[in-house]
Design an enzyme around this catalytic site. Structure first.
Site: not given
Ligand code: PEP
Ligand code: MG
Length: 569
Positions: A186, A429, A453, A500
């Site tokens: 992140h 995901e 993921d 995404c």
């Protein structure tokens, strides 16, 4: 020179600012009470002054409600009862001040943590923070703080938490380098959305550099040059200028459509973490928002889940600013590495496989419902696409959709104006969802593939772990087959399919994804124009042939070679 992973492109040359919490080793010592009381008095004064200074600096970039934490800390540092207990401990036991502070704090923390009230439990964190600062002042240790930066620096840390990256001030933080992390951690994603250069997974950086030392952060090649010579500085200054010139040239493509040479149109849209990130999407010619990670609203909130009106205001702002272009807002994806200050998740052996995202929301429908109501209310202001993260089964999707229907019916009954084209989609995901995409697509209006993921779970390789980061292989035929299954499953049911995860902005993946029929590519705003330049130069028909070959190959390297030879990279 130190090597890492270029997580957010660019070049920065500046002094090192190490973000390292000091390690305290508090030992019990017999001491003179008067001397210790004097030390304690000075340390309390400095603690109050430090917090006030941080609050003043932070007030330039943070909102009123975000500053409340500093008021709570000031209240604690000025609390005569708290101070009185430490003074008593010093006098009664003739111990050193830091030991007394540690003892009193540990007792208070244990008491607060045992309380039923969630708000009171949250106060334990304030006591810990203030006591840590007090003990640092008693022992002469410095606590670094990103909010107080006042000169250009490159932040060097083991890892940056989402709240660290949230408090980075772009004016002074010219880039960062971390020991941990991969392209999809992140902190890396935040760096791209803040548009600051970042090198992650840079082993040895903390020991390899000193505070205040000059470094070059080459976040194009994933390199850090320590103590550069004058010639090296000149070379990198030139490279930085070239990079800026290339970026400026790309801006010419800002208002062009994204269309292959043989007329196949796709949408290139941006990933955002807050309404402020819409600026970047618009500046870079984004044709919509493909992922609004709504959890950042929750992580920024200091002491409780954000209420319906706060969320409504944020979603409405994004929808209005995108002026009818599609905006995909993902419902709360919390858990895993994403924590909240005001909520304690139960301990789990494998948090990434535990109560995350939709699993949490389906267990806490009260929290989920608040978000759904805010979203549906905001739908009146644009083209809203709601998306549920981490769906593993058809049943989960149906249950989440039922919550949406319930919230919508409530709002309609209340006479609230809502949009007429809300789409409700499913994030793909988890491999199980990709495999069953043709069935899921009967219930979902669209899909968006979360490759960060999807790759982590398919390869069973923790996305935060540097040693297994070699398994992050978006071009591995196994991943391409899952992507193909998902796109085909959507199309078979007349639905659209986006992506995404970071793979959507990967220049080597784009030709294959175009060929597989991906309809929407959502990426960091800064990658949009480069992707448009590439897609607008490719033939859809040729890329369909390329993709068909790619899924039949054995390895990621073979696919890489195939793509490189096809697009001349
Ligand atoms: C993903 O998993 O690809 C994704 C886009 O979600 P996040 O990175 O926030 O987990
Ligand atoms: Mg994800």
């Amino acid at each position: 020179m130190l090597k890492g992973i270029a997580a957010s492109q660019g070049i920065a040359i500046a002094k090192v600012y190490k973000l390292e919490q000091p390690v305290l080793d508090i030992q019990k010592k017999e001491a003179n009470a008067d001397e210790e009381l004097a030390k304690l008095d000075a340390a309390f004064k400095k603690t109050v002054a430090d917090i006030e200074k941080i609050k003043t600096v932070a007030s330039k970039s943070l909102k009123e409600e975000e500053l409340a934490i500093f008021d709570a800390h000031l209240m604690m540092a000025n609390d005569p009862e708290f101070r009185g207990m430490i003074e008593e401990e010093i006098k009664n036991s003739n111990v050193n001040a830091e030991y007394a502070a540690n003892t009193v704090s540990a007792n208070m923390v244990a008491m607060f943590e045992a309380m039923d009230d969630e708000y009171m439990r949250g106060r334990a964190a304030d006591i810990k923070d203030v006591t840590f600062r007090l003990m640092c002042n008693l022992t002469g240790k410095e606590i670094p703080n990103l909010a107080t930066l006042d000169e250009p620096v490159i932040v060097v840390a083991k890892d940056l938490t989402p709240s660290d990256t949230g408090s980075l001030n772009k004016e002074f933080a010219k880039g960062f380098a971390t020991e941990m992390g991969g392209r999809t951690s992140h902190s890396a994603i935040m760096a791209r959305s803040l548009e600051i250069p970042a090198v992650v997974g840079c082993k040895g950086i903390l020991d390899g550099v000193k505070n205040g030392e000059m470094i070059v952060l080459d976040a194009i090649n994933g390199e850090v040059i320590v103590n550069p010579s004058n010639e090296e500085i000149a070379t990198y200054e030139k490279k930085a200028e070239e990079y800026a010139a290339e970026k400026a040239a790309l801006k010419a493509m800002k208002d062009q459509p994204s269309v292959s040479t043989d007329g196949h149109k796709v949408l290139l849209v941006g990933n955002i973490g807050s309404p402020a990130d819409v600026d970047g999407v618009l500046e870079n010619g984004g044709e919509g928002v493909g992922l609004f990670r709504s959890e950042f609203l929750y992580m920024k909130s200091e002491d409780d889940f954000p209420n319906e009106d706060t969320q409504f205001a944020a979603y409405k702002e994004v929808l209005e600013r995108m002026e009818g272009k599609p905006v995909v807002i993902r419902t709360l994806d919390i858990g895993g590495d994403k924590k909240l200050n005001y909520y304690t998740f139960p301990e789990e052996m494998n948090p990434f496989l535990g109560v995350r995202a939709i699993r949490f929301c389906l267990m806490r429908k009260d929290i989920f419902k608040t978000q759904l109501r805010a979203l549906i209310r905001a739908s009146a202001y644009g083209h809203l696409c709601i998306m549920f993260p981490m769906i593993a089964t058809v049943a989960e999707f149906k249950e989440a959709k039922a919550c949406y229907e319930e919230a919508k019916a409530e709002l309609v009954a209340e006479g609230v104006k809502i949009g007429d084209k809300i789409e409700v989609g499913c994030m793909i995901e988890i491999p199980a969802a990709a495999v069953l995409a043709d069935q899921l697509a009967k219930y979902a209006d669209f899909f968006s593939i979360g490759t960060n993921d999807l790759i982590q779970y398919s390869m069973a390789a923790d996305r935060m772990s540097e040693p297994v980061s070699y398994l992050y292989q978006p071009l591995n035929p196994s991943i391409l087959r899952l992507v193909k299954m998902t796109i085909d499953g959507a199309h078979k049911n007349g639905k659209w399919c986006g992506m995404c995860g970071e793979m959507a902005g990967d220049e080597l993946a784009a030709p294959v994804l175009l060929g597989l029929g991906l309809d929407e590519f959502s990426m960091s705003a800064t990658s949009i124009l480069r992707a448009r330049k590439m897609i607008n130069g490719l033939s859809y028909e040729e890329m369909q042939g390329l993709a068909a070959k790619a899924v039949e190959l054995d390895t990621c390297d073979e696919v890489t070679e195939l793509v490189k030879s096809a697009v001349g990279k």
